[in-house]
Design an enzyme around this catalytic site. Structure first.
Site, PDB file in Angstrom:
ATOM      1  N   ASP A   1     -16.058 -16.048  31.805  1.00 16.28           N
ATOM      2  CA  ASP A   1     -16.616 -17.162  31.036  1.00 16.28           C
ATOM      3  C   ASP A   1     -15.473 -18.080  30.569  1.00 16.28           C
ATOM      4  OD1 ASP A   1     -18.645 -18.576  29.710  1.00 16.28           O
ATOM      5  OD2 ASP A   1     -18.425 -17.396  27.866  1.00 16.28           O
TER       6      ASP A   1
ATOM      7  N   HIS B   1     -22.022 -24.948  21.445  1.00 13.96           N
ATOM      8  CA  HIS B   1     -21.533 -23.578  21.235  1.00 13.96           C
ATOM      9  C   HIS B   1     -21.542 -23.166  19.762  1.00 13.96           C
ATOM     10  CE1 HIS B   1     -19.409 -24.025  25.250  1.00 13.96           C
ATOM     11  NE2 HIS B   1     -19.967 -22.851  25.365  1.00 13.96           N
ATOM     12  N   GLY B   2     -21.640 -21.854  19.526  1.00  8.45           N
ATOM     13  CA  GLY B   2     -21.407 -21.312  18.196  1.00  8.45           C
ATOM     14  C   GLY B   2     -22.653 -21.189  17.332  1.00  8.45           C
TER      15      GLY B   2
ATOM     16  N   ALA C   1     -26.550 -21.819  24.516  1.00 16.10           N
ATOM     17  CA  ALA C   1     -28.014 -21.752  24.468  1.00 16.10           C
ATOM     18  C   ALA C   1     -28.561 -20.784  23.425  1.00 16.10           C
ATOM     19  CB  ALA C   1     -28.558 -21.409  25.848  1.00 16.10           C
TER      20      ALA C   1
ATOM     21  N   ILE D   1     -25.783 -16.953  26.574  1.00  7.33           N
ATOM     22  CA  ILE D   1     -26.134 -16.575  25.193  1.00  7.33           C
ATOM     23  C   ILE D   1     -25.113 -15.572  24.666  1.00  7.33           C
ATOM     24  CG2 ILE D   1     -27.892 -15.450  23.744  1.00  7.33           C
ATOM     25  CD1 ILE D   1     -29.973 -16.491  25.858  1.00  7.33           C
TER      26      ILE D   1
HETATM   27  P1  13P Z   1     -23.727 -19.680  22.248  1.00 11.56           P
HETATM   28  O1  13P Z   1     -22.576 -19.821  21.307  1.00 11.56           O
HETATM   29  O2  13P Z   1     -24.790 -20.704  21.955  1.00 11.56           O
HETATM   30  O3  13P Z   1     -24.277 -18.312  22.309  1.00 11.56           O
HETATM   31  O4  13P Z   1     -23.178 -20.018  23.723  1.00 11.56           O
HETATM   32  C1  13P Z   1     -22.503 -19.044  24.468  1.00 11.56           C
HETATM   33  C2  13P Z   1     -21.819 -19.615  25.660  1.00 11.56           C
HETATM   34  O5  13P Z   1     -22.050 -20.717  26.100  1.00 11.56           O
HETATM   35  C3  13P Z   1     -20.836 -18.756  26.335  1.00 11.56           C
HETATM   36  O6  13P Z   1     -20.177 -19.415  27.354  1.00 11.56           O
HETATM   37  O1  G3H Z   2     -18.519 -19.853  24.657  1.00  7.48           O
HETATM   38  C1  G3H Z   2     -17.805 -18.913  24.335  1.00  7.48           C
HETATM   39  C2  G3H Z   2     -18.350 -17.557  24.116  1.00  7.48           C
HETATM   40  O2  G3H Z   2     -19.248 -17.513  23.036  1.00  7.48           O
HETATM   41  C3  G3H Z   2     -17.246 -16.555  24.011  1.00  7.48           C
HETATM   42  O3  G3H Z   2     -16.661 -16.584  22.751  1.00  7.48           O
HETATM   43  O4  G3H Z   2     -14.229 -16.857  23.273  1.00  7.48           O
HETATM   44  O5  G3H Z   2     -14.987 -15.927  21.063  1.00  7.48           O
HETATM   45  O6  G3H Z   2     -15.215 -14.560  23.149  1.00  7.48           O
HETATM   46  P1  G3H Z   2     -15.170 -15.943  22.533  1.00  7.48           P
HETATM   47 ZN    ZN Z   3     -19.952 -21.524  27.010  1.00  7.97          ZN
END
Ligand code: 13P
Ligand code: G3H
Ligand code: ZN
Length: 308
Positions: free
Chosen positions: A81, A179-180, A212, A254
């Site tokens: 990711d 995000h977040g 999402a 998610i």
């Molecule tokens: P959320 O912070 O909305 O859960 O998004 C997660 C995400 O996009 C991870 O790449």
């Molecule tokens: O979009 C990012 C994900 O929620 C992952 O979060 O980089 O804190 O592991 P993180």
């Molecule tokens: Zn993301």
């Protein structure tokens, strides 16, 4: 069953449902997600951020996912990711992931294409597929804050050119999610017209939605009921996300909603059992909370039950 690529999952899903991509950091999170997918007979993407790799180590996450494969007959894809450079993508490709994201969304257009193309060449030579990103979501990811004013929706013509020139296998687009845990002050919604235009210009091509999580108020309230101070603001409603699954969105990310569910469970357990100190006692209900949240998302957002 061995790990599958996201491209294989998207081919079956396109226009009908989306595959949930859930972030994993430890055994309980992986088990909760996998048990939910097994009960719902849903395909699954487990995704690992740079932060998760640093926290748990690549090899531990890899072995836990291998255990999940052995324990179930689920088609599972293991995905990087928000990979930010060629090196991390290469390391995940060499280390057994079947899908990587290269996130050049903060780069100028041509630089994003060049970086994505470089990763695509290496990935494809190794049987791995690549997600890229064009447009910028607001919110927090890997401790980087993007303010609403620095976010930008994906331009449809640029999206088509980007896919053609970079050779990526799927594209994350910005159409209103963020995000977040703290999403928007106003009424969050999606730019469906933009999604429709992008999907028309890229027929049959898998599109991805990040950010999402819905940040359901009851979970924020539950976290905070036991002494927390989490600032949450609701994201795009689940019905809207559900609608995108027939419009070319094949992958929905998610993370935050799982974090909130897990944290709420642990805080509640600790408040009710102040004398307990065995991690298994509070991590068992936490794992169950993850499972329940994933089952809920499979039914209310992804429409991916009984797709195996
Ligand atoms: P959320 O912070 O909305 O859960 O998004 C997660 C995400 O996009 C991870 O790449
Ligand atoms: O979009 C990012 C994900 O929620 C992952 O979060 O980089 O804190 O592991 P993180
Ligand atoms: Zn993301």
């Amino acid at each position: 069953m061995p790990l599958v690529t996201s491209a294989e999952l998207f081919k079956k899903a396109y226009g009908k449902y989306a595959v949930g991509a859930f972030n994993v950091n430890n055994m309980e999170i992986i088990q909760g997600i996998v048990e939910a997918a097994k009960e719902e007979q849903s395909p699954l993407i487990l995704q690992v951020s740079a932060g998760a790799r640093k926290y748990a180590k690549h090899i531990y996450l890899m072995k836990l996912v291998e255990a999940a494969l052995e324990d179930t007959d689920l088609p599972i894809c293991l995905h990087l990711d928000h990979g930010e450079d060629f090196e991390i993508a290469k390391s995940c490709i060499d280390g057994g992931f079947t899908s990587v994201m290269i996130d050049g969304s903060k780069l100028p257009f041509e630089e994003n294409i060049a970086l994505t193309k470089k990763v695509v060449e290496y990935a494809h030579a190794n049987g791995v597929v690549v997600e890229a990103e064009l447009g910028r979501l607001a919110g927090v990811e890997d401790d980087i804050k993007v303010s609403a004013k620095d976010s930008s929706y994906t331009d449809p013509d640029q999206a088509a050119e980007f896919v053609y020139k970079s050779g990526c296998d799927s594209l994350a687009i910005a159409i209103g999610t963020s995000h977040g845990a703290y999403k928007f002050k106003g009424d969050p919604s999606l730019d469906f017209a933009r999604l429709e235009t992008i999907a028309k210009l890229l027929p049959g091509f898998p599109l991805v939605l990040h950010g999402a999580s819905t940040v359901l108020p009851e979970f924020v309230a539950k976290c905070n009921q036991f002494g927390g101070e989490i600032k949450g603001a609701q994201g795009v409603p689940e019905e809207m996300l559900f609608r995108t699954t027939t419009m070319g969105i094949c992958k929905i990310n998610i993370d935050t909603d799982l974090r909130l569910a897990m944290t709420a469970s642990i805080r509640e357990y600790m408040a009710d059992h102040p004398g307990d100190f065995d991690p298994r006692q509070y991590l068992s209900p936490a794992r169950e909370a993850i499972k329940n949240m994933v089952k809920h998302k499979i039914k209310s957002v992804l429409n991916s039950s009984n797709r195996i």
